[in-house]
Each structure stands twice: as structure tokens, then as C-alpha cells.
Scaffold this motif. Sequence first.
Motif, PDB file in Angstrom:
ATOM      1  N   MET A  70       0.831  -1.208   0.000  1.00  0.00           N
ATOM      2  CA  MET A  70       0.000   0.000   0.000  1.00  0.00           C
ATOM      3  C   MET A  70       0.861   1.251   0.000  1.00  0.00           C
ATOM      4  O   MET A  70       0.588   2.207  -0.728  1.00  0.00           O
ATOM      5  CB  MET A  70      -0.947   0.018   1.211  1.00  0.00           C
ATOM      6  CG  MET A  70      -1.990  -1.061   1.226  1.00  0.00           C
ATOM      7  SD  MET A  70      -2.866  -1.277  -0.316  1.00  0.00           S
ATOM      8  CE  MET A  70      -3.953   0.121  -0.283  1.00  0.00           C
ATOM      9  N   ILE A  85       0.770   3.984  -3.049  1.00  0.00           N
ATOM     10  CA  ILE A  85       0.390   5.398  -2.872  1.00  0.00           C
ATOM     11  C   ILE A  85       1.546   6.309  -3.290  1.00  0.00           C
ATOM     12  O   ILE A  85       1.358   7.308  -3.987  1.00  0.00           O
ATOM     13  CB  ILE A  85      -0.025   5.681  -1.403  1.00  0.00           C
ATOM     14  CG1 ILE A  85      -1.215   4.813  -1.003  1.00  0.00           C
ATOM     15  CG2 ILE A  85      -0.380   7.150  -1.221  1.00  0.00           C
ATOM     16  CD1 ILE A  85      -1.575   4.887   0.466  1.00  0.00           C
ATOM     17  N   SER A 136      -2.246  11.743   5.972  1.00  0.00           N
ATOM     18  CA  SER A 136      -3.487  11.460   5.240  1.00  0.00           C
ATOM     19  C   SER A 136      -3.387  10.185   4.407  1.00  0.00           C
ATOM     20  O   SER A 136      -4.388   9.713   3.886  1.00  0.00           O
ATOM     21  CB  SER A 136      -3.869  12.650   4.361  1.00  0.00           C
ATOM     22  OG  SER A 136      -2.811  12.938   3.485  1.00  0.00           O
ATOM     23  N   TRP A 137      -2.188   9.632   4.273  1.00  0.00           N
ATOM     24  CA  TRP A 137      -2.076   8.327   3.591  1.00  0.00           C
ATOM     25  C   TRP A 137      -2.470   7.185   4.522  1.00  0.00           C
ATOM     26  O   TRP A 137      -2.772   6.082   4.066  1.00  0.00           O
ATOM     27  CB  TRP A 137      -0.630   8.077   3.159  1.00  0.00           C
ATOM     28  CG  TRP A 137      -0.135   8.933   2.045  1.00  0.00           C
ATOM     29  CD1 TRP A 137      -0.771   9.987   1.462  1.00  0.00           C
ATOM     30  CD2 TRP A 137       1.118   8.802   1.381  1.00  0.00           C
ATOM     31  NE1 TRP A 137       0.015  10.534   0.489  1.00  0.00           N
ATOM     32  CE2 TRP A 137       1.190   9.823   0.406  1.00  0.00           C
ATOM     33  CE3 TRP A 137       2.197   7.935   1.518  1.00  0.00           C
ATOM     34  CZ2 TRP A 137       2.296   9.988  -0.428  1.00  0.00           C
ATOM     35  CZ3 TRP A 137       3.290   8.098   0.690  1.00  0.00           C
ATOM     36  CH2 TRP A 137       3.339   9.115  -0.278  1.00  0.00           C
ATOM     37  N   PRO A 187      -4.964   6.191   6.497  1.00  0.00           N
ATOM     38  CA  PRO A 187      -6.183   5.359   6.445  1.00  0.00           C
ATOM     39  C   PRO A 187      -6.136   4.287   5.358  1.00  0.00           C
ATOM     40  O   PRO A 187      -6.483   3.123   5.614  1.00  0.00           O
ATOM     41  CB  PRO A 187      -7.302   6.377   6.167  1.00  0.00           C
ATOM     42  CG  PRO A 187      -6.776   7.667   6.681  1.00  0.00           C
ATOM     43  CD  PRO A 187      -5.303   7.623   6.421  1.00  0.00           C
ATOM     44  N   VAL A 188      -5.682   4.669   4.162  1.00  0.00           N
ATOM     45  CA  VAL A 188      -5.638   3.684   3.065  1.00  0.00           C
ATOM     46  C   VAL A 188      -4.567   2.625   3.353  1.00  0.00           C
ATOM     47  O   VAL A 188      -4.775   1.429   3.091  1.00  0.00           O
ATOM     48  CB  VAL A 188      -5.392   4.398   1.716  1.00  0.00           C
ATOM     49  CG1 VAL A 188      -5.220   3.387   0.600  1.00  0.00           C
ATOM     50  CG2 VAL A 188      -6.546   5.349   1.400  1.00  0.00           C
ATOM     51  N   PHE A 217      -3.684   1.576   6.288  1.00  0.00           N
ATOM     52  CA  PHE A 217      -4.237   0.706   7.325  1.00  0.00           C
ATOM     53  C   PHE A 217      -5.245  -0.289   6.742  1.00  0.00           C
ATOM     54  O   PHE A 217      -5.181  -1.496   7.012  1.00  0.00           O
ATOM     55  CB  PHE A 217      -4.898   1.561   8.420  1.00  0.00           C
ATOM     56  CG  PHE A 217      -5.695   0.765   9.398  1.00  0.00           C
ATOM     57  CD1 PHE A 217      -5.064   0.027  10.393  1.00  0.00           C
ATOM     58  CD2 PHE A 217      -7.083   0.700   9.314  1.00  0.00           C
ATOM     59  CE1 PHE A 217      -5.797  -0.736  11.286  1.00  0.00           C
ATOM     60  CE2 PHE A 217      -7.828  -0.059  10.205  1.00  0.00           C
ATOM     61  CZ  PHE A 217      -7.182  -0.772  11.190  1.00  0.00           C
ATOM     62  N   GLU A 218      -6.164   0.237   5.918  1.00  0.00           N
ATOM     63  CA  GLU A 218      -7.195  -0.639   5.351  1.00  0.00           C
ATOM     64  C   GLU A 218      -6.557  -1.722   4.475  1.00  0.00           C
ATOM     65  O   GLU A 218      -6.952  -2.885   4.526  1.00  0.00           O
ATOM     66  CB  GLU A 218      -8.218   0.163   4.529  1.00  0.00           C
ATOM     67  CG  GLU A 218      -8.940   1.267   5.285  1.00  0.00           C
ATOM     68  CD  GLU A 218      -9.799   0.786   6.429  1.00  0.00           C
ATOM     69  OE1 GLU A 218     -10.225  -0.373   6.421  1.00  0.00           O
ATOM     70  OE2 GLU A 218     -10.020   1.601   7.350  1.00  0.00           O
ATOM     71  N   PHE A 232      -5.206  10.339  -2.645  1.00  0.00           N
ATOM     72  CA  PHE A 232      -5.150   9.623  -1.360  1.00  0.00           C
ATOM     73  C   PHE A 232      -5.307  10.547  -0.152  1.00  0.00           C
ATOM     74  O   PHE A 232      -5.305  10.099   0.972  1.00  0.00           O
ATOM     75  CB  PHE A 232      -3.851   8.818  -1.266  1.00  0.00           C
ATOM     76  CG  PHE A 232      -3.849   7.634  -2.185  1.00  0.00           C
ATOM     77  CD1 PHE A 232      -4.492   6.468  -1.825  1.00  0.00           C
ATOM     78  CD2 PHE A 232      -3.246   7.705  -3.432  1.00  0.00           C
ATOM     79  CE1 PHE A 232      -4.524   5.384  -2.681  1.00  0.00           C
ATOM     80  CE2 PHE A 232      -3.265   6.622  -4.292  1.00  0.00           C
ATOM     81  CZ  PHE A 232      -3.911   5.457  -3.913  1.00  0.00           C
ATOM     82  N   TRP A 249     -10.798   7.465   1.088  1.00  0.00           N
ATOM     83  CA  TRP A 249     -10.611   6.591   2.264  1.00  0.00           C
ATOM     84  C   TRP A 249     -11.863   5.740   2.464  1.00  0.00           C
ATOM     85  O   TRP A 249     -11.779   4.569   2.814  1.00  0.00           O
ATOM     86  CB  TRP A 249     -10.387   7.416   3.551  1.00  0.00           C
ATOM     87  CG  TRP A 249      -9.237   8.360   3.521  1.00  0.00           C
ATOM     88  CD1 TRP A 249      -8.226   8.424   2.596  1.00  0.00           C
ATOM     89  CD2 TRP A 249      -8.983   9.410   4.465  1.00  0.00           C
ATOM     90  NE1 TRP A 249      -7.371   9.443   2.911  1.00  0.00           N
ATOM     91  CE2 TRP A 249      -7.812  10.060   4.058  1.00  0.00           C
ATOM     92  CE3 TRP A 249      -9.626   9.862   5.619  1.00  0.00           C
ATOM     93  CZ2 TRP A 249      -7.271  11.139   4.750  1.00  0.00           C
ATOM     94  CZ3 TRP A 249      -9.093  10.920   6.321  1.00  0.00           C
ATOM     95  CH2 TRP A 249      -7.923  11.556   5.889  1.00  0.00           C
TER      96      TRP A 249
END
Lengths: 189, 449
Positions: free
Chosen positions: A79, A83, A105-106, A108-109, A111-112, B155, B161
Motif C-alpha cells: 500500500m 500510494i 493522510s495516507w 487510512p488507506v 491501514f485498510e 489519497f 478513504w
Amino acid sequence: MAIVDKKLTLRNRNKILVGVWEDEDNLLAAATALTAAGIHIHDIYTPYPVHGLDRIINARRSKLARIAFFCALIGLTLMTTMIWYMSVYDWPMNVGNKPLRFTPSWSPVMFEGTVLCTAFGMSFFFFWRNRLVHGIKNEILDIRQTDNRLVVAVETTSNMDEKAILTMMRKNGALELKSFHKGVQTILK
Amino acid sequence: MIHDSILRDRLVTGDKTSSDVTRDILRPILNNPSKSWKIGFTISVIFLGIFAISLFNTLWNGIGVWNINKSVMWGWDITNFVFWIGIGHAGTLISAVLLLFRQKWRMSINRSAEAMTIFAVVCAAMFPVFHMGRVWVGYWALPLPNAFGSLWVNFNSPLLWDVFAISTYFSVSLLFWYIGLIPDIATIRDKVTSKLGKAMYGFFSMGWTGSTRTWARYELISLILAGLSTPLVLSVHTIVSTDFATSLVPGWHTTIFPPYFVAGAIFSGFGMVASLLVVARKVMNYENYITIGHLDAMCKIIMVTGSIVGIAYLTEFFIAWYSGNEYEQYAFANRAFGPYWWAYWSMMSCNLIAPQVFWFRWARTTPWFIFIMSIVVNVGMWFERFVIIVTSLHRDYLPSSWVMYSGSLTEVGLFLGTFGIFFTFFFLFAKFLPVINMSEIKSIMRNRE
């Protein structure tokens, strides 16, 4: 170590002696007695998890937690790289004049993606290790082992006294005794 | 030495044996559908038809058939999205968080709550997908190369998100649900008599035998999945709340939103679980498995989370005043005393005041009353999202743009229609899969300490 647990299949095995119990306390006592007498229990089949049986049959501790951690690392790396490649390297995206490097701000993505990779990676290994495959032929010793019966399976060897094993099972509360050999079932009691 | 507890109330009543559990729980699956099932399923399909008609109207004419317009661009649509996502939270909470806390009472309700999660997320996903307008280019929300039509996704955007959070939540919840179902599917495989049934359940049981080795690993994977799902469930509604909180709209730009949204989601999710299970235990004769004790525990959670949500309402009101920011102060005064005062006070009555009745034991142990209260909770939570979205948007910084908003017939039809989707799935689930986790229930019948 082979990934598939070969102990889970009943194919190409010697004669298997089967004892059927109804009560988990009697089963625990019986399994303990059999092991104490030096008899190797191949496996015990139950309709629900009975705690303590894995130690009695000397099942190895699962390495699933380590595999989960490894999958998480792969997910996190994938991930982060994705990104960074998309937002910084391939097409630098100016958002509010913020710097082109890792920003919170990266997260959350990241983590998911990590959770997704861990859950599916670990589950894939779980299915593989346990021979859980769609459409596979089920090898059950007693049709009630997924309902209300607890089934002990002992694989015989040439130097085993089958009668002694059966007597010990009977003494420890087995309701039924059976044997399986080359796909043929024989009711013993 | 293992002892049977004489102090705790039994989690399963009626002196059931393992075979009783199998027989009772598989009765709806192994027998023809009951009359009540047929009536319920037919009503659900009618609502599904309403969804189909409303969706056809939306796609044929465009989202102009909705009443959203400047400055209320998010109306019923996003209200309904957040409403359904919230409902989808109780399933994972019951399965994952209560599993980590070793709360055994969850075992009677986790299966249906997980199913509810999956169906609710499907309903939720409908709204942002069709809100896009040109739904056929919806794949632009995925991180695909620029050659596919759009630029790489951003992103830094909470909307992206959301795409990742909700798709991950759906996938992991589905996996968790399926892994939990495998032992029970194997039980059905060994009970069902029809050829088709044997083939189908045989396929999905993946050759499960109940081997001790497999059970040991199965319990471990359940625990790890629970450990993963717990932060996941918190992250999903946190991310949904950042859709609002990272904007500069008065009434949305607040740091309290993540915990407030998560508590609200658990509150509404438990409300829906209570609605479903109070009916299911009666209609399907599961009173010995979903006991008054289970309802009592759920009501306590509803009361606590309702109070957390209530404190959040009061806190954001206080902070608006304390901030000295006139736009923020106006947004909250407008919520309570402006043209949408009825929505605000409906929200306060249903979410903060009504659940306080659960301080009384009678209220927590009377099924018909719990059913009514669970509906009240869900009405209140729908109004909460309506209040947050519509009252903040209808009067923004520019008074010349102030508008009033109400949902069109198509928007109402889509919302009612999602109940059709939800209940159609739920009735099919109740017919073909066990609503209660048999293998877990069998392991707690002895009330072991």
C-alpha cells in the motif's frame, strides 16, 4: 514443512479403530487414559471445540499468528509503495500545496490495505493448511461427528494390540466401537 | 478441574443437549418455509420492487429526479448511506469486540448480527454509488492508471478513504462470517437429505470434519480476525465521519465526530439487532437460545451508547458556544430552533431521552417493549444523520443561497427499497443458513467456569 497438514486425511492409512462418545468429560478422561497408556491417538473429531484435546493428541502449536504478521508487512509495504508511486512518482499531485512525501493522510488507506491483506492472506493459509477446499470429498468417520458425537480415531500399527485398545475405549465410556480399513466400516459394538 | 457455574444464569435454557440444538436451529432449514416466513419474504420482495422502480427512475432520468440541489447536495442519499453503514457496525462489534472480551452471551446473536452487517453494507453502498450520477464510470474511484479515463485517485481525500474502508470492511466481514459458518454448514451437509442440498452444503463446507487440529487453528484464526476487525470497525465509521469533519462547513468541522459517529453506529446497530432478534426468537421458537438475559445485555449496550451519543450532542452544542465562532454558533442554534427544529428534537428524544428507560429492569426484559424501543432508536439515528447533513447545508455562509430541502418521492422510494434489499437477504439467510451459531452454542451449554 509442507503447508498441507497430511495428518488430516484418512486416505492411505492402516486400519483405524474408532470410539464414539457423547459426553466431553468422559471423552477427555478417555483420551488422557489412552495417551497415558502409550497409545497414539491419530485425531479426535468433535462438533464443537473441546479445549484441551489438542494438547492430549500432541497437536503442534499453530504458526498462524506469525503468518498473519508476515501478511500484514506485505500489505503495508504494497500500500505504501502504491500510494507513493501514484501520488509522488508517476503523477505528482499538488493538494493544497502540501509536500510530496508521506503524509498522515495516507495512513487510512495504508491501514485498510494492511488489514485486507492480513485477513485474506492468513485465511488462505488457514484453508490450505487444513485441507479446506471447495468441493473436496469429506472424510468423516461417523455422520454424527458434526452433530452430537465425539469421535476418537486410533491408527493401528503392526505391533499394536487392537483388543487392548478397544477394551480401554469401552472401559472409558465409549458408546460405540468401529473399525475402518480400506473404506470398509465394521461395527464392533 | 472444570466446574459448572452455579452462580451465573445459564446462557442456553431448557436443558438442551447437542442434538436438541441441531434439531431446533436447523428446523427452518430442513423443513418447508413457514407461513410467517412466506408473508415476510413477500413483503420484502414488494419493497425490493419499490427499490427497482426508484432506481430505474434515477438511472433513466438522472439524479435530477432527486431534490438535492444547491446548497443541499447531500440529502436523503448520504443520510441513508450513513444510516445503513451505522447499522452495519453492530455485527462486527458483537463478533469481534465481544469475542476479545470473552463475552459468551454474544454466541447466540453473533451470526445474525454478522449477516445484518453484510446486508446493511450492501444497502449503504447503493447510495454513494448512485449519487455519482454516471454510475457506469464508478470504477474511477479505484486506483487505476490514468489511461482508464481519470487521473490517479487522491489519497488525501476522505471520500477515497471511504472507498477503501467500506470495501475492506465488507470483504473482511464476509470472510469472518463465512469462516464462522463452515462448521455449521458441515452439520447441515450431514443432515440434509436432498441431492441438491447435499451438493450445495457439501461444496461450501469445504470438507470440514471437526478435527481437533482444525478446531485449534480455527479458534486461533477467529481470534486474530477479531483482533483485526476491532480496529477495522472503529476505522470505518471514523473515516465516514471525516467525510464531514475535514470540511469547512459549520456543524461538521469538529474533532468530536469520530468517537461520536462510532458510538452512534454501535447504538443504531444494536437497535437493529434487537428489532430482528426479538421477532426471530418468537417466530422461530428460539427463546431458549436468545433468552431474556441476551435482550437485557443488548439493552444495556443501547442505553450506554445512547448516553454517549447524547453527551456528544450536548458537547458539540457547548463547544459551538464556547468557540466564539458565530457561524458555528448559528449552525447549532439553527438546528435546535430553526426550520428543522422538529428533526433535531426527534433526534434528541429518540436517542438521548428514550433509551434512558432501560435503567429499569422491566424495560430491559419485556420483548414487545424492546422491539418498540429498537424502532425508536433507529428512527432517531436516521434523524441524527438528517440533522447533521441537511441543517448544516441548507444555510451556509451566504444567506442569499439559503434553501429548504425535502426528499423527493424517488429518494423516499430508494430508502424504503433498501429495506426490501435488506430483508430479502435476511429472509433468505434465515431459510438457508443457521441463524444461531450451533457449534459455539454447543460449547457453552454446560455453563463452564
